[in-house]
Design a protein around this motif. Sequence first.
Motif, PDB file in Angstrom:
ATOM      1  N   ARG A 192       0.835  -1.208   0.000  1.00  0.00           N
ATOM      2  CA  ARG A 192       0.000   0.000   0.000  1.00  0.00           C
ATOM      3  C   ARG A 192       0.870   1.258   0.000  1.00  0.00           C
ATOM      4  NH1 ARG A 192      -4.964   0.242   0.478  1.00  0.00           N
ATOM      5  NH2 ARG A 192      -5.196  -1.752   1.478  1.00  0.00           N
ATOM      6  N   LEU A 206       3.950   1.500  -1.048  1.00  0.00           N
ATOM      7  CA  LEU A 206       4.922   1.519  -2.142  1.00  0.00           C
ATOM      8  C   LEU A 206       4.275   1.380  -3.516  1.00  0.00           C
ATOM      9  CD1 LEU A 206       7.623  -0.645  -0.373  1.00  0.00           C
ATOM     10  CD2 LEU A 206       7.719   1.802  -0.820  1.00  0.00           C
ATOM     11  N   GLN A 207       3.030   1.796  -3.655  1.00  0.00           N
ATOM     12  CA  GLN A 207       2.336   1.669  -4.936  1.00  0.00           C
ATOM     13  C   GLN A 207       3.012   2.450  -6.057  1.00  0.00           C
ATOM     14  OE1 GLN A 207      -0.526  -0.294  -6.136  1.00  0.00           O
ATOM     15  NE2 GLN A 207       0.572  -1.264  -4.461  1.00  0.00           N
ATOM     16  N   VAL A 208       3.535   3.619  -5.764  1.00  0.00           N
ATOM     17  CA  VAL A 208       4.184   4.421  -6.806  1.00  0.00           C
ATOM     18  C   VAL A 208       5.382   3.654  -7.366  1.00  0.00           C
ATOM     19  CG1 VAL A 208       5.441   6.556  -7.263  1.00  0.00           C
ATOM     20  CG2 VAL A 208       3.371   6.606  -5.881  1.00  0.00           C
ATOM     21  N   ALA A 209       6.176   3.052  -6.505  1.00  0.00           N
ATOM     22  CA  ALA A 209       7.330   2.277  -6.956  1.00  0.00           C
ATOM     23  C   ALA A 209       6.892   1.020  -7.698  1.00  0.00           C
ATOM     24  CB  ALA A 209       8.211   1.900  -5.768  1.00  0.00           C
ATOM     25  N   VAL A 241       4.125   0.454  -9.431  1.00  0.00           N
ATOM     26  CA  VAL A 241       3.634   0.805 -10.764  1.00  0.00           C
ATOM     27  C   VAL A 241       4.799   1.281 -11.631  1.00  0.00           C
ATOM     28  CG1 VAL A 241       2.133   2.383 -12.046  1.00  0.00           C
ATOM     29  CG2 VAL A 241       1.299   1.291  -9.963  1.00  0.00           C
ATOM     30  N   GLY A 242       5.771   1.944 -11.020  1.00  0.00           N
ATOM     31  CA  GLY A 242       6.911   2.469 -11.757  1.00  0.00           C
ATOM     32  C   GLY A 242       7.833   1.412 -12.329  1.00  0.00           C
ATOM     33  N   ARG A 263       1.580  -2.569 -17.661  1.00  0.00           N
ATOM     34  CA  ARG A 263       0.471  -1.977 -16.899  1.00  0.00           C
ATOM     35  C   ARG A 263      -0.843  -2.140 -17.644  1.00  0.00           C
ATOM     36  NH1 ARG A 263       4.348   2.085 -15.828  1.00  0.00           N
ATOM     37  NH2 ARG A 263       3.540   3.363 -17.515  1.00  0.00           N
ATOM     38  N   ARG A 267      14.456  -0.912  -7.819  1.00  0.00           N
ATOM     39  CA  ARG A 267      13.612  -0.068  -6.962  1.00  0.00           C
ATOM     40  C   ARG A 267      13.117  -0.885  -5.775  1.00  0.00           C
ATOM     41  NH1 ARG A 267       9.667   3.479 -10.818  1.00  0.00           N
ATOM     42  NH2 ARG A 267      11.320   4.594 -11.894  1.00  0.00           N
ATOM     43  N   GLU A 312      -0.517   4.877   3.655  1.00  0.00           N
ATOM     44  CA  GLU A 312      -0.415   5.257   2.253  1.00  0.00           C
ATOM     45  C   GLU A 312       0.045   6.706   2.181  1.00  0.00           C
ATOM     46  OE1 GLU A 312      -3.331   5.439  -1.656  1.00  0.00           O
ATOM     47  OE2 GLU A 312      -4.042   4.576   0.208  1.00  0.00           O
ATOM     48  N   PRO A 368      -0.824  12.074  -1.929  1.00  0.00           N
ATOM     49  CA  PRO A 368      -0.413  12.424  -3.287  1.00  0.00           C
ATOM     50  C   PRO A 368       0.254  13.802  -3.310  1.00  0.00           C
ATOM     51  CG  PRO A 368      -2.803  12.516  -3.066  1.00  0.00           C
ATOM     52  CD  PRO A 368      -2.264  11.981  -1.776  1.00  0.00           C
ATOM     53  N   THR A 369       1.340  13.895  -4.065  1.00  0.00           N
ATOM     54  CA  THR A 369       2.074  15.158  -4.162  1.00  0.00           C
ATOM     55  C   THR A 369       2.453  15.439  -5.607  1.00  0.00           C
ATOM     56  OG1 THR A 369       4.227  14.100  -3.873  1.00  0.00           O
ATOM     57  CG2 THR A 369       3.117  14.837  -1.877  1.00  0.00           C
TER      58      THR A 369
END
Length: 142
Positions: free
Chosen positions: A22, A24-27, A29-30, A37, A64, A127, A130-131
């Motif tokens: 939860r 590390l979702q950005v990583a 998906v990255g 995807r 990552r 979580e 968002p930024t």
Amino acid sequence: MRLRRPTVAADLPAGFHAAEARALQVALVGVLSAVERAADAPVPVDVAFEAGRDDAVVVLCRNRVVGFVPAAYADGLRAQVAAAGRRAHLVAPGRVVRDGGLRRVWVGPEPEGGLPPVPGGLDTLPEPQPTILGVPLRRDGV
């Protein structure tokens, strides 16, 4: 001259879900390409393990950080990371899978009959907000 570190195969008696998906979702998906995807299917990947802070074992995918080894498996893998040394990567097969609205990393070979459900309490980190360029999009409590 050798530029890549040698790899050592991890000895995993059973596979497991990496913790903290939860947060590390950005990583997660990255690490996937646009095609991976869009396909929305499990993606076979190689994962590596490294020692982290406070006896944690970190799961890396495509350079990552994508998770942590759950406590039940950490002792065995921590010893293997130490045995492999700093000059080698401890690696295992893995898969990036979709679990509801989250992407998760399964570490180890896929068991007969498919992946087991994610155990409760695996994700303890909150979580992230968002930024954009480090600036929060919303201000909680204001």
